[in-house]
Design an enzyme around this catalytic site. Structure first.
Site: not given
Length: 346
Positions: A80, A112, A235
């Site tokens: 990103e 992400c 994550h």
């Protein structure tokens, strides 16, 4: 089944302690460290961006895989923070590592989880015999507005994974499962320098809902249980979220700790899950099993069931490990951080 024939990582040498950032904004350093579980974060140098980070990780992946880069038939870069709004990062990486022009290349964006989305794509292409090898990269120089909570975690780093035939794989991907909804927990509008976020909203209806549903969906799809896996990677926007997700799923925390690198590198966004998975692969043994689940705001999660093979013993050491990059560091102050991340606007 297709699998991972090589992987490579890159973490910039520069670090800034969260305590340094906290003191600038009049916050209590210990409260920040305890709240996020982040001691320091990696900062890209003044000459580093997503393209250079992705290229370094990709070069390391090719070294470990021991393949001719000209055999890579697809290359995707998830991020990103691509350096260009219109011009692919993927073609820059392909050119530098010596890939053939006869390949498909593209940039991906899903907060992400863009790197794991790319990994699903290249695994499918290898499995269907469309290509021999494919590469997916997750890399970012994550943005955080000065004074915002994100500034304590948004970091720089990335990892590259090469998908290839099962017989050459150091780890086979047995299955993958995704869970996606329209949950606006985090966003950055066109032309905006920094992202916006929903504060605590990013936790329960976003991160936990998607990570837990994707993980449970994979377990159901494969007919496996928590006890069937030796390692779990989630994550890691901070140190608390992945550990809390593990508790909610009934996973012993010792099965999470090897992939939990966020306290010393920060949240590398698209690189976070792949860097955590790389750290686990650096220590995993043949026949051990890994379950990895990414998360991307907006929102979605990709989950993978991974089985480590004997090939890992042959390929390990072919490229620098996550631990080596974590130990290679130089601390900078807040002013230097602002300069390197170009936060001073003229």
């Amino acid at each position: 089944m297709a699998g991972i024939v090589g992987y490579g990582v890159y973490i910039p040498i520069y670090r800034i302690k969260t305590a340094e950032i906290a003191m600038v904004w009049g916050e209590e350093p210990k409260r920040i460290e305890t709240g996020l579980g982040i001691i320091e974060k990696a900062v890209g140098g003044i000459d580093e961006d997503t393209a250079t980070i992705a290229t370094a990780a990709a070069s390391n992946a090719v070294k470990m895989a021991g393949i001719d880069a000209r055999k890579i038939g697809a290359l995707y870069v998830g991020s990103e923070s691509h350096p260009y709004a219109v011009k692919p990062t993927a073609t820059i990486v392909a050119e530098v590592i010596g890939a053939t022009p006869n390949l498909t290349a593209a940039d991906l964006e899903f907060a992400c989880k863009a790197g794991t989305a790319g990994l699903q794509m290249v695994l499918s292409m290898v499995d269907s015999k469309m290509i021999e090898y494919g590469m997916s990269i997750g890399a970012d120089t994550a943005q955080g507005k000065p004074g915002d909570a994100l500034e304590y975690s948004a970091a720089s780093g990335g990892a590259a994974f090469i998908a290839g035939p099962e017989k050459e794989s150091l780890a086979v991907i047995e299955a993958t499962f995704s869970f996606s909804t329209d949950t606006p927990d985090f966003w950055r509008r066109q032309g905006a320098d920094y992202p916006s976020h929903g504060g605590r909203f990013t936790g329960q209806p976003a991160y936990f809902k998607h990570v837990i549903n994707a993980t449970n969906g994979l377990l159901e799809k494969t007919g496996t249980r928590i006890s069937d896996y030796d390692y779990f990677v989630f994550h890691q926007p901070n140190a608390k979220f992945p550990q809390e997700a593990a508790k909610k799923l009934g996973i012993p925390l010792e099965k999470v700790k090897d992939g939990l690198i966020v306290p010393y590198v920060g949240n590398t966004y698209s690189g976070a899950t792949l860097l955590g998975l790389s750290a686990v692969l650096d220590v995993a043994k043949p026949e051990q099993r890994i379950l990895a689940t990414s998360f991307g705001s907006g929102a979605g999660s990709d989950s993978f069931a991974i089985n480590v093979t004997d090939v890992i013993n042959e390929k390990r050491g072919g490229a620098p490990s996550v631990k080596e990059y974590l130990s290679r560091k130089r601390y900078i102050d807040y002013a230097t951080y602002l300069k390197y991340r170009k936060k001073i606007k003229r």
